[in-house]
Design a protein around this motif. Structure first.
Motif, PDB file in Angstrom:
ATOM      1  N   THR A   6      58.989 -33.733 -78.193  1.00  7.14           N
ATOM      2  CA  THR A   6      58.799 -34.701 -77.401  1.00  7.14           C
ATOM      3  C   THR A   6      59.664 -34.392 -76.334  1.00  7.14           C
ATOM      4  O   THR A   6      60.772 -33.759 -76.585  1.00  7.14           O
ATOM      5  N   SER A  16      54.413 -36.312 -75.227  1.00  8.69           N
ATOM      6  CA  SER A  16      54.273 -35.349 -76.359  1.00  8.69           C
ATOM      7  C   SER A  16      52.778 -34.830 -76.240  1.00  8.69           C
ATOM      8  O   SER A  16      51.881 -35.707 -75.696  1.00  8.69           O
ATOM      9  N   LEU A  19      53.793 -28.648 -73.411  1.00 12.07           N
ATOM     10  CA  LEU A  19      54.108 -29.704 -74.612  1.00 12.07           C
ATOM     11  C   LEU A  19      53.624 -28.865 -75.842  1.00 12.07           C
ATOM     12  O   LEU A  19      52.447 -28.501 -76.308  1.00 12.07           O
TER      13      LEU A  19
END
Length: 185
Positions: free
Chosen positions: A139, A87, A134
């Motif tokens: 996640t 993440s 990201l």
């Protein structure tokens, strides 16, 4: 990645096989994770902006009941399955490359295929992360960071995956040290 023409899964199998062969003579029985040096300056000097969380950092081998798996053959095949979750730390990060180093002879050796980082496109596929971006608060998970060996090892094997990205005009990194334990007799 000339050895990896078919797809990324084949490439990761090749990396697992390469790591297995590379580490055959590089295990060091008395070393601990905290004793390991930093990655090369070009990576370790970057600020942390990517968080990598393994389901398990240290993995014990499990015997595989078949005679062939991921290009390895024989009755002594062992798997070490591992899942990584990744993440962004504070802001969206565009992943630009990633790779892996193995610990051998008191230093990190680049064991990425042809010692070249994997590109963002590979990251996007491995983590099912659109555009290799990201997003903060999200996640991304991959089960492709395990290893398969058919050669016994006497000591733990250490390797460190690194990820480099860009955010807000600067480069950032994330890294994780993983350990494959030897077979317990």
């Amino acid at each position: 990645m000339s050895h990896c023409n078919a797809d990324l899964s084949d490439c990761l199998r090749f990396v697992a096989l390469t790591l297995s062969l590379f580490f055959l003579g590089c295990s060091e029985a008395s070393i601990e994770v905290d004793d390991l040096a930093r990655l090369p300056q070009a990576i370790s000097s970057l600020p942390v902006g990517i968080v990598i969380e393994p389901e398990r950092s240290v993995v014990e081998p499990k015997h595989y009941d078949g005679n062939s798996l991921r290009g390895l053959t024989g009755s002594n095949i062992h798997t070490r399955n591992r899942t990584l979750t990744i993440s962004a730390l504070d802001s969206d990060v565009q992943v630009i490359e990633y790779g892996v180093f193995g610990w051998c002879d008191d230093r990190w050796i680049d064991v990425t295929d042809q010692q070249k980082p994997y590109p963002a496109e590979g990251f996007a596929e491995v983590f099912e992360c659109e555009g290799a971006i990201l997003r903060v608060g999200e996640t991304y998970t991959s089960e492709r960071f395990g290893n398969v060996r058919n050669v016994p090892q006497e000591a733990p094997v250490f390797y460190r995956w690194y990820f480099i990205g860009e955010t807000e005009g600067k480069r950032v990194r994330g890294e994780v040290t993983l350990v494959d334990l030897p077979i317990q007799n």
